[in-house]
Design a protein around this motif. Structure first.
Motif, PDB file in Angstrom:
ATOM      1  N   ALA A 122      -8.066  61.631 -37.389  1.00 60.39           N
ATOM      2  CA  ALA A 122      -8.285  62.911 -38.059  1.00 60.39           C
ATOM      3  C   ALA A 122      -9.455  63.634 -37.390  1.00 60.39           C
ATOM      4  CB  ALA A 122      -8.598  62.674 -39.540  1.00 60.39           C
ATOM      5  N   PRO A 123      -9.309  64.930 -37.151  1.00 62.71           N
ATOM      6  CA  PRO A 123     -10.398  65.668 -36.486  1.00 62.71           C
ATOM      7  C   PRO A 123     -11.640  65.702 -37.359  1.00 62.71           C
ATOM      8  CG  PRO A 123      -8.730  67.170 -37.345  1.00 62.71           C
ATOM      9  CD  PRO A 123      -8.173  65.793 -37.502  1.00 62.71           C
ATOM     10  N   VAL A 124     -12.786  65.655 -36.723  1.00 58.44           N
ATOM     11  CA  VAL A 124     -14.072  65.662 -37.431  1.00 58.44           C
ATOM     12  C   VAL A 124     -14.908  66.815 -36.887  1.00 58.44           C
ATOM     13  CG1 VAL A 124     -16.186  64.398 -37.932  1.00 58.44           C
ATOM     14  CG2 VAL A 124     -14.004  63.186 -37.815  1.00 58.44           C
ATOM     15  N   GLY A 125     -15.404  67.651 -37.785  1.00 59.40           N
ATOM     16  CA  GLY A 125     -16.247  68.766 -37.377  1.00 59.40           C
ATOM     17  C   GLY A 125     -17.710  68.420 -37.461  1.00 59.40           C
ATOM     18  N   ASP A 126     -18.553  69.351 -37.029  1.00 52.94           N
ATOM     19  CA  ASP A 126     -19.996  69.114 -37.051  1.00 52.94           C
ATOM     20  C   ASP A 126     -20.712  69.982 -38.081  1.00 52.94           C
ATOM     21  OD1 ASP A 126     -19.561  71.509 -35.839  1.00 52.94           O
ATOM     22  OD2 ASP A 126     -20.599  71.032 -33.964  1.00 52.94           O
ATOM     23  N   ALA A 127     -19.935  70.762 -38.846  1.00 60.23           N
ATOM     24  CA  ALA A 127     -20.562  71.616 -39.859  1.00 60.23           C
ATOM     25  C   ALA A 127     -20.942  70.792 -41.077  1.00 60.23           C
ATOM     26  CB  ALA A 127     -19.605  72.735 -40.262  1.00 60.23           C
ATOM     27  N   ALA A 128     -22.182  70.980 -41.562  1.00 56.85           N
ATOM     28  CA  ALA A 128     -22.671  70.262 -42.739  1.00 56.85           C
ATOM     29  C   ALA A 128     -22.598  71.173 -43.961  1.00 56.85           C
ATOM     30  CB  ALA A 128     -24.109  69.799 -42.523  1.00 56.85           C
ATOM     31  N   PRO A 129     -22.119  70.657 -45.097  1.00 54.05           N
ATOM     32  CA  PRO A 129     -22.036  71.485 -46.301  1.00 54.05           C
ATOM     33  C   PRO A 129     -23.415  71.961 -46.754  1.00 54.05           C
ATOM     34  CG  PRO A 129     -20.734  69.483 -46.527  1.00 54.05           C
ATOM     35  CD  PRO A 129     -21.580  69.311 -45.309  1.00 54.05           C
ATOM     36  N   ASP A 130     -23.478  73.223 -47.177  1.00 55.84           N
ATOM     37  CA  ASP A 130     -24.737  73.768 -47.694  1.00 55.84           C
ATOM     38  C   ASP A 130     -24.974  73.353 -49.138  1.00 55.84           C
ATOM     39  OD1 ASP A 130     -25.147  75.060 -45.259  1.00 55.84           O
ATOM     40  OD2 ASP A 130     -24.006  76.818 -45.913  1.00 55.84           O
ATOM     41  N   ASP A 131     -23.910  73.223 -49.903  1.00 57.78           N
ATOM     42  CA  ASP A 131     -24.020  72.797 -51.300  1.00 57.78           C
ATOM     43  C   ASP A 131     -22.707  72.105 -51.663  1.00 57.78           C
ATOM     44  OD1 ASP A 131     -22.126  74.844 -51.737  1.00 57.78           O
ATOM     45  OD2 ASP A 131     -23.701  76.304 -52.154  1.00 57.78           O
ATOM     46  N   ASP A 132     -22.430  71.994 -52.974  1.00 62.09           N
ATOM     47  CA  ASP A 132     -21.234  71.282 -53.417  1.00 62.09           C
ATOM     48  C   ASP A 132     -20.185  72.211 -54.010  1.00 62.09           C
ATOM     49  OD1 ASP A 132     -21.848  68.371 -52.972  1.00 62.09           O
ATOM     50  OD2 ASP A 132     -23.605  68.933 -54.140  1.00 62.09           O
ATOM     51  N   ARG A 133     -20.259  73.499 -53.710  1.00 64.37           N
ATOM     52  CA  ARG A 133     -19.237  74.424 -54.182  1.00 64.37           C
ATOM     53  C   ARG A 133     -17.929  74.157 -53.434  1.00 64.37           C
ATOM     54  NH1 ARG A 133     -18.776  79.335 -56.758  1.00 64.37           N
ATOM     55  NH2 ARG A 133     -21.039  79.397 -57.072  1.00 64.37           N
ATOM     56  N   LEU A 134     -16.851  73.984 -54.190  1.00 66.74           N
ATOM     57  CA  LEU A 134     -15.536  73.678 -53.626  1.00 66.74           C
ATOM     58  C   LEU A 134     -14.668  74.922 -53.730  1.00 66.74           C
ATOM     59  CD1 LEU A 134     -14.045  71.230 -52.389  1.00 66.74           C
ATOM     60  CD2 LEU A 134     -13.224  70.690 -54.683  1.00 66.74           C
ATOM     61  N   GLU A 135     -14.129  75.376 -52.596  1.00 71.83           N
ATOM     62  CA  GLU A 135     -13.377  76.620 -52.594  1.00 71.83           C
ATOM     63  C   GLU A 135     -12.067  76.461 -51.831  1.00 71.83           C
ATOM     64  OE1 GLU A 135     -16.103  79.484 -50.947  1.00 71.83           O
ATOM     65  OE2 GLU A 135     -16.626  80.207 -52.942  1.00 71.83           O
ATOM     66  N   ALA A 136     -11.015  77.057 -52.375  1.00 68.20           N
ATOM     67  CA  ALA A 136      -9.714  77.127 -51.712  1.00 68.20           C
ATOM     68  C   ALA A 136      -9.354  78.596 -51.550  1.00 68.20           C
ATOM     69  CB  ALA A 136      -8.651  76.406 -52.533  1.00 68.20           C
ATOM     70  N   ASP A 193      -7.810  77.876 -46.158  1.00 65.77           N
ATOM     71  CA  ASP A 193      -8.979  77.017 -45.972  1.00 65.77           C
ATOM     72  C   ASP A 193      -9.398  76.382 -47.291  1.00 65.77           C
ATOM     73  OD1 ASP A 193      -9.535  77.660 -43.134  1.00 65.77           O
ATOM     74  OD2 ASP A 193      -9.904  79.670 -43.941  1.00 65.77           O
ATOM     75  N   ILE A 194      -9.870  75.146 -47.179  1.00 70.73           N
ATOM     76  CA  ILE A 194     -10.507  74.457 -48.297  1.00 70.73           C
ATOM     77  C   ILE A 194     -11.865  73.976 -47.803  1.00 70.73           C
ATOM     78  CG2 ILE A 194     -10.425  72.474 -49.843  1.00 70.73           C
ATOM     79  CD1 ILE A 194      -7.456  72.688 -49.922  1.00 70.73           C
ATOM     80  N   THR A 195     -12.926  74.437 -48.432  1.00 71.74           N
ATOM     81  CA  THR A 195     -14.278  74.124 -47.970  1.00 71.74           C
ATOM     82  C   THR A 195     -15.124  73.578 -49.110  1.00 71.74           C
ATOM     83  OG1 THR A 195     -15.061  76.388 -48.441  1.00 71.74           O
ATOM     84  CG2 THR A 195     -14.181  75.952 -46.234  1.00 71.74           C
ATOM     85  N   VAL A 196     -16.145  72.824 -48.732  1.00 75.36           N
ATOM     86  CA  VAL A 196     -17.166  72.389 -49.666  1.00 75.36           C
ATOM     87  C   VAL A 196     -18.506  72.773 -49.050  1.00 75.36           C
ATOM     88  CG1 VAL A 196     -17.173  70.061 -48.654  1.00 75.36           C
ATOM     89  CG2 VAL A 196     -18.195  70.442 -50.915  1.00 75.36           C
ATOM     90  N   GLY A 197     -19.209  73.610 -49.750  1.00 77.83           N
ATOM     91  CA  GLY A 197     -20.474  74.107 -49.204  1.00 77.83           C
ATOM     92  C   GLY A 197     -20.298  74.856 -47.908  1.00 77.83           C
ATOM     93  N   GLY A 198     -19.134  75.503 -47.707  1.00 73.44           N
ATOM     94  CA  GLY A 198     -18.881  76.271 -46.504  1.00 73.44           C
ATOM     95  C   GLY A 198     -18.302  75.469 -45.359  1.00 73.44           C
ATOM     96  N   ALA A 199     -18.257  74.132 -45.462  1.00 72.69           N
ATOM     97  CA  ALA A 199     -17.720  73.278 -44.401  1.00 72.69           C
ATOM     98  C   ALA A 199     -16.302  72.870 -44.751  1.00 72.69           C
ATOM     99  CB  ALA A 199     -18.593  72.040 -44.212  1.00 72.69           C
TER     100      ALA A 199
END
Length: 586
Positions: A338-352, A406-412
């Motif tokens: 599975a691909p792995v990115g280098d972006a770190a979540p800023d917080d725990d907000r979950l968005e779709a 997109d589905i992100t957590v803290g922007g990641a």
């Protein structure tokens, strides 16, 4: 009632390594333990060389006696030497086999460990697409086949090949014309082996794939036994199993045909070399072109050659079978990670945002879903079966990747988070739970290896698992088929206790209390709510009492979020949620 959460793609199986990959894997097996490999080769060479002494010396005795003035002391000395070579051959062969078996067992242990590591590293979506049958057959039958080859076939083939080469070399030293007779007489084996090897790999790969399909069919029938009985699908499942058995039978007939051609040819050509030596040797001896001792030595060598050649060709079938199994075992590691990115979540907000998803790549089951979950919020997702609730939960948890959106957590992006970071932030709990063989403590320590007894007991108490107090050995009680067996509600509580110990920031509960009775479920959910205070909780449920206590409720229908708001607001709107609520209350 629960909705379908996964779909296996018919005919899709895990990758199979190509011939280059198999050779690379075989070389890695040798390179991993070079000292043992060298020891095997040296001991095998010594055993093969010791086996060459007796025929040579017998020929010397014959020539000495034929000379007309035999010296008995010389004959006795040669006879003692023959016995010495025979003893040396027996001892060195014994140690060569011992070293080969030890090397094989070590290599098999490493192969098993590497296979387990590769299997555990597979993305969940890949395992579900392949089904349990393919992975199960590779874990059991294929690993066992490779192990049998490492223990028996590979050492025997190596020893037989080396002995054959040395014997032919010895005949060449005795008499080049007789050596040529041996090679010509046994040349048919080369053609037979070439014909067999050209067809064997494909045939045995097909046989392994058919075995995987049969295992998958049986596993699906066992897992869905109640559904099959409820909908009277017995005849259909029996027909499916019969069809797969028939397909497997045809693949076995193919490999049997290959063996039926190879083995008789081995029997015919294996003795042709000795016959050729005797006939040609007689002619050459009559014409004083070779000595009688040379003919006898060459004939003995030709006779001695039968055993290693037969050994090589008889084990060739097992080597080809194990090569196909090694390709299937090694192929598990060829799955794209599975691909792995280098972006770190800023917080725990979950968005779709604009999420679309299709299980087979043809028809979307989610259509442009937009959802934002605030940190610490308690969100309930409700709707009829097949609305896409569980699918959305899997996407939010990073198990699957959306086709669009997109589905992100803290922007990641959730799908690009490293596995450790993802599990630290988001945990998905479904109604399908597994109890591992071991103690209660072992099952809980999976989530928190450093947790002490007090913390484990507190986690169990948080999910109302009072049955633990009644176990004879408490946390040390063994669980499994041959020990204490937990029923479905107890297994569910054990899984929920693991969630409490893991302490993620976001918990997605997909019918996580469906197997508990309503009173126990409400109690467990209240206890979980207390333990998970301050955490984000997304509850997917048919029991609407969960929605009643949530901060917000998302209503899904036909792969879309149709309503979103608080319980009171949605009831007042008199829409789909209000209809569900009133229907649930009778």
């Amino acid at each position: 009632m629960t909705e379908q959460t996964t779909e296996r793609v018919e005919g899709w199986q895990l990758p199979v390594a190509d011939a280059t990959g198999v050779r690379r894997a075989a070389w890695e097996i040798v390179r991993a333990d070079p000292g043992a490999a060298v020891l095997v080769m040296v001991s095998t060479c010594l055993a093969s060389l010791a086996g060459l002494g007796a025929p040579w010396l017998i020929g010397g005795i014959v020539n000495h006696v034929e000379s007309g003035t035999p010296d008995l002391s010389t004959v006795d000395l040669l006879a003692v030497a023959i016995v010495a070579f025979a003893v040396a051959h027996m001892v060195t062969t014994r140690y060569a086999r011992y070293f080969a078996h030890r090397f094989a067992e070590r290599s098999l242990a490493r192969l098993r460990e590497e296979f387990v590591d590769r299997t555990l590293a597979l993305p969940t979506s890949v395992v579900e697409r392949a089904g349990t049958g393919d992975l199960m057959s590779r874990t059991t039958a294929d690993v066992a086949t490779v192990g049998s080859a490492l223990r028996d076939a590979v050492p025997e083939v190596f020893m037989g090949t080396l002995q054959s080469v040395l014997i032919v070399g010895a005949v060449l030293l005795v008499s080049p014309p007789l050596a040529l007779c041996v090679l010509v007489g046994m040349s048919g084996l080369w053609w037979a082996g070439r014909w067999y090897l050209k067809r064997a790999r494909t045939a045995y790969l097909a046989e392994g794939a058919a075995g995987s399909d049969l295992s998958e069919s049986i596993a699906a029938t066992v897992d869905g036994a109640r559904t099959i009985e409820a909908f009277d699908l017995r005849d259909r499942r029996v027909a499916d199993a019969d069809a797969r058995v028939g397909a497997g039978f045809l693949t076995k007939l193919r490999t049997l045909y290959l063996r039926c051609v190879l083995f008789p040819w081995i029997d015919i050509t294996s003795i042709s070399g000795m016959v050729s030596v005797l006939l040609a040797g007689g002619v050459l001896y009559v014409n004083d072109l070779v000595s009688l001792g040379a003919v006898i030595s060459a004939a003995l060598y030709a006779m001695q050659l039968i055993n290693p050649v037969n050994q090589v060709l008889m084990w060739m079938e097992q080597v080809q079978r194990s090569g196909a199994s090694l390709a299937r075992v090694t192929g598990v590691g060829d799955v794209e990670p599975a691909p792995v990115g280098d972006a770190a979540p800023d917080d725990d907000r979950l968005e779709a945002t604009g999420v679309r998803y299709a299980y087979t790549g043809e028809r979307d089951v989610l259509h442009g879903v937009d959802l934002s979950v605030r940190p610490g919020e308690r969100l309930a997702i409700v709707g009829p079966s097949g609305a896409g609730k569980s699918t959305l939960g899997r996407l939010l948890a990073g198990v699957d990747v959306p086709r669009a959106g997109d589905i992100t957590v803290g922007g990641a992006p959730v799908a690009l988070l490293p596995p450790e970071e993802l599990r630290r932030r988001i945990v998905l709990v479904t109604q399908e739970h597994h109890v591992f063989i071991g103690t209660v403590r072992d099952n809980l320590a999976i989530a928190a290896p450093d947790a002490d007894d007090e913390r484990m007991l507190a986690a169990l108490a948080a999910v109302d698992a009072t049955w633990v107090r009644e176990l004879p050995d408490g946390l040390d009680t063994s669980l499994g088929a041959n020990a204490r067996t937990l029923d479905a509600p107890q297994a569910q509580q054990l899984a929920l206790a693991r969630v409490v110990l893991a302490d993620p920031h976001t918990v997605i509960l997909d019918e996580a209390t469906a197997l508990l009775d309503p009173a126990t479920a409400r109690h467990a959910e209240r206890a979980l709510a207390a333990v998970l205070a301050g955490r984000t909780v997304i509850a997917i449920a048919h029991r609407l009492h969960t929605a009643h206590y949530a901060d917000r409720v998302a209503v899904m229908a036909d792969g879309r979020i149709t309503e979103l708001g608080t319980h009171d607001t949605l009831v007042a709107q008199n829409g789909e949620y209000a209809a569900l609520w009133h229907h649930w209350h009778g």
